[in-house]
Design an enzyme around this catalytic site. Structure first.
Site, mmCIF file in Angstrom:
data_model
loop_
_atom_site.group_PDB
_atom_site.id
_atom_site.type_symbol
_atom_site.label_atom_id
_atom_site.label_comp_id
_atom_site.label_asym_id
_atom_site.label_seq_id
_atom_site.Cartn_x
_atom_site.Cartn_y
_atom_site.Cartn_z
ATOM 1 N N HIS A 191 1.711 25.995 -4.109
ATOM 2 C CA HIS A 191 1.412 25.879 -2.677
ATOM 3 C C HIS A 191 0.151 26.621 -2.263
ATOM 4 O O HIS A 191 -0.453 26.288 -1.250
ATOM 5 C CB HIS A 191 2.632 26.288 -1.857
ATOM 6 C CG HIS A 191 3.674 25.225 -1.897
ATOM 7 N ND1 HIS A 191 4.677 25.217 -2.842
ATOM 8 C CD2 HIS A 191 3.804 24.076 -1.178
ATOM 9 C CE1 HIS A 191 5.406 24.125 -2.666
ATOM 10 N NE2 HIS A 191 4.904 23.418 -1.671
ATOM 11 N N ARG A 298 4.408 20.592 7.048
ATOM 12 C CA ARG A 298 5.211 21.540 6.255
ATOM 13 C C ARG A 298 5.621 22.717 7.148
ATOM 14 O O ARG A 298 4.936 23.736 7.195
ATOM 15 C CB ARG A 298 4.405 22.052 5.057
ATOM 16 C CG ARG A 298 4.096 21.024 3.990
ATOM 17 C CD ARG A 298 3.365 21.707 2.817
ATOM 18 N NE ARG A 298 3.333 20.906 1.619
ATOM 19 C CZ ARG A 298 2.292 20.159 1.237
ATOM 20 N NH1 ARG A 298 1.208 20.094 1.977
ATOM 21 N NH2 ARG A 298 2.348 19.474 0.101
ATOM 22 N N ARG A 334 8.677 17.715 8.721
ATOM 23 C CA ARG A 334 9.587 17.922 7.609
ATOM 24 C C ARG A 334 10.383 19.202 7.857
ATOM 25 O O ARG A 334 9.808 20.228 8.215
ATOM 26 C CB ARG A 334 8.812 18.049 6.300
ATOM 27 C CG ARG A 334 9.761 18.238 5.120
ATOM 28 C CD ARG A 334 9.046 18.300 3.803
ATOM 29 N NE ARG A 334 8.335 19.554 3.623
ATOM 30 C CZ ARG A 334 7.668 19.869 2.515
ATOM 31 N NH1 ARG A 334 7.590 18.986 1.522
ATOM 32 N NH2 ARG A 334 7.050 21.018 2.392
ATOM 33 N N GLU A 433 11.421 13.204 -4.116
ATOM 34 C CA GLU A 433 10.681 14.140 -4.973
ATOM 35 C C GLU A 433 11.533 14.681 -6.121
ATOM 36 O O GLU A 433 11.153 15.612 -6.799
ATOM 37 C CB GLU A 433 10.047 15.272 -4.159
ATOM 38 C CG GLU A 433 10.921 15.888 -3.115
ATOM 39 C CD GLU A 433 10.193 16.908 -2.232
ATOM 40 O OE1 GLU A 433 9.027 17.229 -2.495
ATOM 41 O OE2 GLU A 433 10.821 17.376 -1.268
ATOM 42 N N ASN A 456 4.205 16.066 -5.912
ATOM 43 C CA ASN A 456 4.030 17.430 -6.446
ATOM 44 C C ASN A 456 5.311 17.887 -7.128
ATOM 45 O O ASN A 456 5.282 18.446 -8.221
ATOM 46 C CB ASN A 456 3.684 18.419 -5.321
ATOM 47 C CG ASN A 456 2.440 18.002 -4.580
ATOM 48 O OD1 ASN A 456 1.629 17.272 -5.113
ATOM 49 N ND2 ASN A 456 2.304 18.445 -3.341
ATOM 50 N N ARG A 467 5.214 23.582 -11.575
ATOM 51 C CA ARG A 467 3.963 23.164 -10.939
ATOM 52 C C ARG A 467 2.989 24.321 -10.707
ATOM 53 O O ARG A 467 1.802 24.095 -10.468
ATOM 54 C CB ARG A 467 4.259 22.439 -9.609
ATOM 55 C CG ARG A 467 5.024 23.284 -8.620
ATOM 56 C CD ARG A 467 5.568 22.452 -7.472
ATOM 57 N NE ARG A 467 4.624 22.356 -6.356
ATOM 58 C CZ ARG A 467 4.913 21.811 -5.193
ATOM 59 N NH1 ARG A 467 6.098 21.263 -4.983
ATOM 60 N NH2 ARG A 467 4.025 21.777 -4.226
ATOM 61 N N CYS A 504 3.024 11.456 -0.108
ATOM 62 C CA CYS A 504 2.374 12.624 0.508
ATOM 63 C C CYS A 504 2.111 13.753 -0.474
ATOM 64 O O CYS A 504 1.663 14.821 -0.079
ATOM 65 C CB CYS A 504 3.187 13.133 1.693
ATOM 66 S SG CYS A 504 4.837 13.692 1.226
HETATM 67 C C1 PEP Z 1 5.598 17.273 -2.798
HETATM 68 O O1 PEP Z 1 6.456 17.847 -3.482
HETATM 69 O O2 PEP Z 1 4.873 16.354 -3.240
HETATM 70 C C2 PEP Z 1 5.398 17.643 -1.394
HETATM 71 C C3 PEP Z 1 4.585 16.964 -0.628
HETATM 72 O O3 PEP Z 1 6.047 18.757 -0.938
HETATM 73 P P1 PEP Z 1 5.572 20.247 -1.255
HETATM 74 O O4 PEP Z 1 4.234 20.167 -1.945
HETATM 75 O O5 PEP Z 1 5.511 20.995 0.030
HETATM 76 O O6 PEP Z 1 6.648 20.745 -2.156
HETATM 77 MG MG MG Z 2 7.893 19.068 -2.472
#
Ligand code: PEP
Ligand code: MG
Length: 585
Positions: A191, A298, A334, A433, A456, A467, A504
C-alpha cells in the site's frame, strides 16, 4: 556514483538532495554552519562523545557484573572505537574545514568507516560495520534527541530515503517537498506503493540495504520508471535524467489536452475511466485528470495515522467532501479494508502472525460490528448527496457477503426509523480479489449490483506471493496465465449476467495491459488518477477487434515472459509518443 536497482512503483524522475531517515528515524541533513558557530559545533561534538562514552561505560560495567567480563568486551571495543583519536580528528576536521554541523560530520565520518568495514570479505570484519553504525546512531541520538523525524513537517524539497515507510507515513508526505522516495524494503503491490502512485510521487521500493552508503545532502536520483536509485550521479547521468524529466513534463502537457476528450475506442465503444483515491482531497485531482467518477475510495485511510478512531460524523464529512467534489459522478465507497499492511498501530503483542491471511478487511469489519455499522450509517447518509455506491472488500464466502448486506439493511432500517434520509436503492457491490470469489463468481454475482476486480490481492492470493515482499517480487506477476484466466472468467460471467464489472487493482493503471483488459470485455477501469490520461490515450487509439485479438493471442500463451514481451510489443505498435494522437474526435 552508485546505481542501485529496486522495484519501480510510481513513475517519474526525481533529482534532489537526499534526506536520509535511517532505521531509527533520525534525520541526517547536510547542514553547514556559520564560521562563528564552528566552535560551538566542536563543543557539541565533544559533549556527545563524552555522554555516549559514559553511556557505553555504564552498559559495559553492568553487563560485566551480570554476565561476566567476556560479554562486556564488546562494549569495551565500542568504547575504544569511539575514543579513537583518528575518528575524532576526522569529525573535527569536517566541522572545522568544511563548516559541517556536528550531526553531518559524525554521519559522514562514521558512514565512511562503516562502508570500509563492509567491503571486507571476511565476515567478522564486515560485521563490524554494524558496530560503527550503532555508534553513529548513539552519537546522533545524543546530538539530535530521540524523536522520530516528523517527515510530515518538511519545509524544503528533498528526496526521501528510508528503510521503510508505512502507508500512513507515505500518506503524510507533502508532494511539494518530497520530490521522490526510495526505501530498502517494500514490494510492488504494497500500500505504500499505491499511496505513492496516488500522490504522483516518483518512488522505488525494495532496493535492499543502501542507507549505509548515503549521507543526507548527497545528490540522488530516483528513477521511478526503471526502478533505480542513483547516488551521487556524475554530470553525464545528471544531464540524461534532466532530459528525461523534461520529456516527461512535455508528455504530461500533451496528455492534458485529452482531459475533456471522451474515453472511447476507435470503433466508438465508451470505456469508463474512474479514479482510485485514498483521501477526499484527491477527488478534485482526479477530475483534473479526467476521471468519470471514483471507482474505488479506500476509506481505511481515514483510520491510518490518527490516534483516535473517526466518528460517524468524521466518516460522513469525508464522504460528503468526495461526493460534492464529484458533482453527480458515481462514487464507489469501499468499506474498511483494515489489517495486513494497513494497520500499523497494532501493538506488537497483538500482531497477527500471518496478517494477509488473518483478520483483515471484511473479516475484521464483521468481527467488529459497531465499527462496521458506524461506517455503513455514514455511507447511507452520504448516499443522498450524490451517486453513491457501496462495495465490500475481500469477500471469500457467500456467507460473508450475505452477512455484510444484512448489516447494511439493518443500518438502513435504523436510519429510516430515526427519520434520517438515505437512498434505499443504493447499489451494492463486491470486490473480487480472492480466488474463491473468482471461481464462484456465478453465485456471488446473483447477490450484487456490480463487481470490481482487485488484482493486487488476486495476484497475491492466486500465486501465494506476499504483495509487499521484495524477495518474491519476481513471482508477483499480473501476466501469470492463472491470474489472467481468473480475470477473463470473472468478466465473462459478469457480462452474461449483465452485471457491470470493473478492475481497480494496479494492473488497470499499467498501459501494457489496457488492450488485454478491453479484449477480455472490461468496459470500466478504475485507475490511479495520474494514469488516467495515458490509459485514455490508449483507449482512443485501439479498436475492440484488435483488443480481442490481443486477448486471444495472450490466452494461447503459457509463459509470463512471452506474454510480457508480446504485450510490450503490441503497446509499442501504438506509437504513443509519436504523432497521430487521436485527439481530434
Ligand atoms: C486490490 O487488491 O486490487 C485492491 C484494489 O485493493 P487494495 O489494493 O486496497 O488491497
Ligand atoms: Mg485488495
Amino acid at each position: 556514483m552508485q546505481q542501485l536497482d529496486g522495484i519501480a512503483v510510481s513513475p517519474g524522475v526525481a533529482i534532489g538532495e537526499a534526506l536520509v531517515i535511517d532505521n531509527e528515524g533520525f534525520r541526517i541533513p547536510r547542514h553547514y554552519v556559520l564560521r562563528e558557530e564552528v566552535e560551538n559545533e566542536l563543543q557539541r561534538f565533544q559533549n556527545a562523545l563524552e555522554s555516549v562514552a559514559a553511556d557505553i561505560q555504564q552498559t559495559r560495567d553492568s553487563v560485566a557484573t551480570q554476565l561476566g567480563e567476556q560479554y562486556a568486551a564488546i562494549f569495551a571495543a565500542h568504547l575504544q572505537m569511539l575514543q579513537d583519536p583518528h575518528l575524532r580528528a576526522e569529525v573535527e576536521r569536517w566541522i572545522d574545514n568544511q563548516q559541517y554541523s556536528a550531526e553531518y560530520a559524525v554521519s559522514v565520518t562514521l558512514r565512511g568507516y562503516a562502508r570500509a568495514f563492509q567491503k571486507f570479505e571476511n565476515a567478522y570484519l564486515s560485521e563490524r560495520s554494524h558496530d560503527v553504525y550503532d555508534l553513529e546512531r548513539r552519537l546522533l541520538q545524543s546530538l539530535v534527541g530521540h524523536e522520530r523525524q516528523q517527515i510530515a513537517s518538511l519545509d524544503s524539497p528533498v528526496v526521501l530515503l528510508a528503510h521503510n515507510l508505512s502507508p500512513s507515513e507515505t500518506a503524510m508526505l507533502k508532494p511539494e517537498f518530497v520530490l521522490g522516495f526510495g526505501t530498502e524494503v517494500g514490494g510492488a503491490g504494497g500500500h505504500t506503493a499505491i499511496v505513492a502512485k496516488g500522490m504522483e510521487i516518483p518512488a522505488v521500493v525494495g532496493i535492499g540495504s543502501f542507507l549505509f552508503d548515503v549521507s543526507g545532502g548527497d545528490r540522488v536520483i530516483i528513477d521511478g520508471n526503471e526502478g533505480r536509485l542513483i547516488l551521487r550521479p556524475d554530470e553525464q547521468i545528471l544531464q540524461r535524467y534532466r532530459q528525461r524529466q523534461r520529456d516527461r513534463q512535455s508528455t504530461v502537457v500533451r496528455l492534458e489536452s485529452l482531459r475533456d476528450k471522451p474515453s472511447v475506442t476507435r470503433d466508438g465503444v465508451p470505456i469508463q475511466l474512474m479514479a482510485n483515491i485514498e483521501f477526499p482531497h484527491e477527488a478534485l485531482t482526479s477530475i483534473e485528470r479526467g476521471a468519470e467518477g471514483i471507482g474505488l475510495y479506500r476509506t481505511e485511510f481515514l483510520y491510518l495515522g490518527s490516534a483516535i478512531a473517526p466518528t460517524e460524523e468524521d466518516h460522513y464529512r469525508a464522504y460528503g467532501e468526495v461526493v460534492a467534489a464529484m458533482d453527480g459522478r458515481p462514487v464507489v465507497i469501499r468499506t474498511l479494508d483494515l489489517g495486513a499492511d494497513k494497520l500499523s498501530s497494532t501493538p506488537s503483542e497483538l500482531a497477527d502472525p500471518n496478517p494477509f491471511l488473518g483478520l483483515r478487511s471484511i473479516r475484521l469489519a464483521l468481527a467488529n460490528l459497531p465499527l462496521f455499522r458506524l461506517q455503513l450509517r455514514a455511507i447511507l447518509r452520504a448516499s443522498v448527496l450524490g451517486s453513491v455506491r457501496v462495495m465490500f472488500p475481500l469477500i471469500t464466502t457467500l456467507d460473508e457477503l450475505i452477512r455484510a448486506k444484512q448489516i447494511l439493511n439493518e443500518a438502513r432500517d435504523e436510519l429510516i426509523n430515526e427519520g434520517v434520509p438515505c437512498n434505499r436503492e443504493m447499489l451494492v457491490g463486491m470486490m473480487v480479489e480472492s480466488p474463491a470469489a473468482a471461481l464462484l463468481i456465478d453465485r456471488f454475482i446473483e447477490e450484487v449490483d456490480f463487481i470490481s476486480i482487485g488484482t493486487n490481492d488476486l495476484i497475491q492470493y492466486t500465486l501465494a506471493v506476499d504483495r509487499g515482499n521484495p524477495a518474491v517480487n519476481d513471482l508477483y506477476q499480473a501476466s501469470n496465465p492463472a491470474v489472467l484466466r481468473l480475470i477473463q472468467r470473472v468478466v465473462q460471467v459478469a457480462q452474461q449476467a449483465n452485471v457491470p464489472a470493473s478492475l481497480c487493482g494496479q494492473m488497470s493503471s499499467l498501459p501494457q495491459y489496457t488492450m488485454l483488459l478491453l479484449g477480455f470485455g472490461l468496459r470500466q477501469l478504475s485507475v490511479a488518477s495520474g494514469s488516467i490520461p495515458e490509459i485514455k490515450q490508449i483507449c482512443r487509439r485501439v479498436d475492440l477487434e484488435q483488443c480481442q485479438q490481443v486477448a486471444a493471442e495472450v490466452m494461447g500463451m503459457t509463459r509470463v515472459q512471452e506474454i510480457d514481451a508480446y504485450l510490450a510489443a503490441e503497446l509499442a505498435k501504438l506509437n504513443l509518443g509519436g504523432p497521430g494522437e487521436a485527439g481530434s474526435r
